[in-house]
Enzyme design. Structure first.
Site, PDB file in Angstrom:
ATOM      1  N   VAL A   1       9.108  41.431   3.093  1.00 44.53           N
ATOM      2  CA  VAL A   1      10.185  40.745   3.803  1.00 44.53           C
ATOM      3  C   VAL A   1      11.430  40.776   2.924  1.00 44.53           C
ATOM      4  CG1 VAL A   1      10.955  38.550   4.795  1.00 44.53           C
ATOM      5  CG2 VAL A   1       8.586  39.264   5.060  1.00 44.53           C
ATOM      6  N   GLU A   2      12.595  40.914   3.541  1.00 51.71           N
ATOM      7  CA  GLU A   2      13.844  41.093   2.813  1.00 51.71           C
ATOM      8  C   GLU A   2      14.086  40.034   1.744  1.00 51.71           C
ATOM      9  OE1 GLU A   2      13.338  41.662   6.052  1.00 51.71           O
ATOM     10  OE2 GLU A   2      15.096  42.576   7.001  1.00 51.71           O
ATOM     11  N   ALA A   3      13.681  38.803   2.021  1.00 54.45           N
ATOM     12  CA  ALA A   3      13.947  37.710   1.078  1.00 54.45           C
ATOM     13  C   ALA A   3      13.128  37.822  -0.201  1.00 54.45           C
ATOM     14  CB  ALA A   3      13.684  36.359   1.742  1.00 54.45           C
ATOM     15  N   GLY A   4      12.113  38.719  -0.221  1.00 55.19           N
ATOM     16  CA  GLY A   4      11.399  38.954  -1.466  1.00 55.19           C
ATOM     17  C   GLY A   4       9.889  38.908  -1.416  1.00 55.19           C
TER      18      GLY A   4
END
Length: 540
Positions: free
Chosen positions: A344-347
């Site tokens: 996921v983009e947030a990490g």
């Protein structure tokens, strides 16, 4: 005496912010969002008229509908004389409808980049560089020869943030530039008296370290204010847990719980922060009913399974919002989640990605890294494949995921992921509008079709440039409930169709252009259209 304790009331910290300041704010939606600091900033303005004419740099946006920044935007929208907010650089304004209105009505300057570009921007500023150099955005609406990331006429006039074409070694790149921020609002879970910040109860830590570094970089060193949930004695924090070292932090403010939620709809869940890793039981994910959405997500997963077979190993993937977000749940339903590692983009790595305003968080991730590092996995082609949604596809294969006249959701992470991933599976319904389409007994039945064509002559805005993808050698499929297309140098080629439909009537007649048709056109796997699981675990 030199004061070592940095714990202060919010009002004291906010009082240090001057008029005209550029404020960088952490927050992937409500993850790691310092909502209490934003609230106190606006309250001080209402009480004193200062600070005014501030410029925000947010990535993607530290709010959700009816949360603090969205509520502030609503008040500002109703005040024709507001001089609090001068403008914003935002990578996804979609979660604040009133902020979108202010941009569309030319009330404030509006600029947009992709999430990964904005994440790397603060790292480059911290290094003393003028901005980010990348090929992301070439030939798209972010290219200065198109819209250049300007969201309204006021932004085009002020040019506070800008994108320029530069050449290096004879190749074109884009240089993204914005003001070096004067102030950073960041967030963590725990701080000690000298300002060391940890994030053990957060679902992400995005780029909070880089934000602090950008503020403290020469020549103009600014102010870093951290919002936390609790205070610890110095030096009791475990050094490897510290995400932002104390010397980079000026003030620490303890926030009330209601302004320190883990995500938009979740106060705190230890599974999201990785403190508890639950078994990936299918019961964690409600079983999706058999409908066209599930058909598309299943077809995406089939393509990923084929890649696992070819590579002979588990694969690393990114799943976008919309239909692609269902793929992880279907992988768990099929019992093959250990072969398809999601990011996921947030990490977050692994687990079950949440959707809606909670997007960015995952239940049970096995790793959480910084947001800039995550986007290096995307832009650098380190992942194996990405599945992203689409709103429009044109005859050249260009994709518009979300932009239409009157809508202003922004690119989010789409531009970087679509540019960098070596394989792309664009996923969506074939048409839009009210429809009645059934998947049952191994076939697709179109009772009433949507009346809006999504395969169009020209997309409204190019966000994925197919020519650049072909130049890079990307493998690209466009997957719908009734048709699968492949990107080639000659444009789109129809490679598969759903059993039970007529290709001419239900596919070709519903497109604004005529794609090439593979001479070995095949029916899609009938398992996609049946209630039972597809038996993918046995295949692997």
């Amino acid at each position: 005496m030199i004061e070592m304790n940095k714990i202060v009331e919010a009002e004291e910290a906010i009082s240090k912010i001057p008029d005209g300041a550029t404020i960088a704010v952490s927050g992937f939606n409500c993850l790691i969002a310092p909502e209490y600091l934003l609230l106190k900033l606006y309250e001080r303005y209402k009480e004193t008229g200062h600070p005014k004419n501030i410029f925000l740099e947010v990535n993607p946006i530290p709010t959700a509908p009816n949360r603090i920044l969205d509520k502030i935007a609503t008040e500002l929208h109703n005040d024709n004389d507001q001089d609090f907010l001068a403008g914003i650089l935002v990578t996804y304004p979609g979660w604040s409808p009133t902020l979108q209105k202010m941009i569309q009505e030319n009330r404030i300057e509006g600029y947009t980049w992709s999430i990964g570009t904005a994440s790397w921007f603060v790292r480059e500023v911290a290094r003393g560089l003028p901005g980010v150099i990348t090929r992301v955005g070439l030939g798209s609406f972010l290219d200065p020869r198109e819209d250049g990331g300007y969201l309204n006429d006021l932004a085009k006039e002020k040019r506070r943030c800008k994108v320029d074409v530069v050449k290096i070694g004879g190749r074109e790149y884009l240089l993204y530039q914005a003001p070096k921020p004067d102030v950073a609002f960041i967030r963590g879970t725990t701080a000690d008296e000298i300002g060391n910040i940890t994030t053990e109860k957060e679902g992400s830590f995005t780029e909070i370290l880089n934000l602090a570094q950008a503020i403290k970089a020469a020549p103009n060193k600014g102010v870093v204010i951290a919002q936390v949930e609790r205070i610890a004695k110095y030096p009791s924090l475990y050094p490897q847990d510290v995400k932002v070292p104390g010397p980079l932090v000026d003030y620490v403010v303890v926030a009330p719980p209601e302004y320190h939620k883990q995500s938009a709809n979740i106060q705190y869940d230890p599974r999201i922060s990785g403190e508890i890793i639950p078994p990936m039981d299918p019961r964690l994910v409600p079983k999706l009913p058999l409908n066209t959405r599930k058909v598309v997500a299943r077809r995406v997963l089939l393509e990923m399974v084929n890649l696992v077979k070819r590579e002979g190993r588990p694969i690393l993937v990114n799943l976008g919002i919309g239909i692609p977000s269902d793929v992880a749940g279907i992988a768990i339903e099929e019992g093959i989640q250990d072969y398809v590692f999601t990011t996921v983009e947030a990490g977050a790595f692994g687990g079950i990605a949440l959707g809606g305003a909670d997007f960015g968080a995952s239940i049970g991730p096995f790793a959480i890294i910084s947001q800039p590092d995550q986007f290096a996995n995307y832009e650098g082609g380190i992942i194996d494949v990405a599945s992203l949604g689409f709103l429009q596809v044109d005859e050249k294969g260009n994709v518009n995921p979300s932009l239409l006249p009157g809508r202003l959701p922004g690119p989010g992470g789409f531009s970087v992921i679509a540019y960098g991933s070596p394989r792309l599976l664009f996923a969506g319904h074939f048409t839009a509008g009210k429809s009645e389409i059934k998947a049952e007994n191994g076939k697709l039945e179109i009772i009433k079709d949507g009346d809006i064509k999504k395969f169009v002559k020209n997309v409204y805005k190019i966000v994925y440039n197919a020519a650049l993808g072909l130049e890079k050698g990307q493998e690209v499929l466009y997957i719908t409930e009734r048709a699968v297309f492949r990107l080639t140098k000659e444009g789109l080629v129809l490679e598969g169709y759903a059993p039970g439909i007529d290709v001419d009537r239900d596919i070709l007649a519903k497109m604004e252009f005529k794609p090439k048709v593979n001479s070995k056109l095949k029916e899609m796997d009938e398992r996609l259209f049946k209630e039972d699981t597809m038996g993918l675990k046995d295949e692997l």
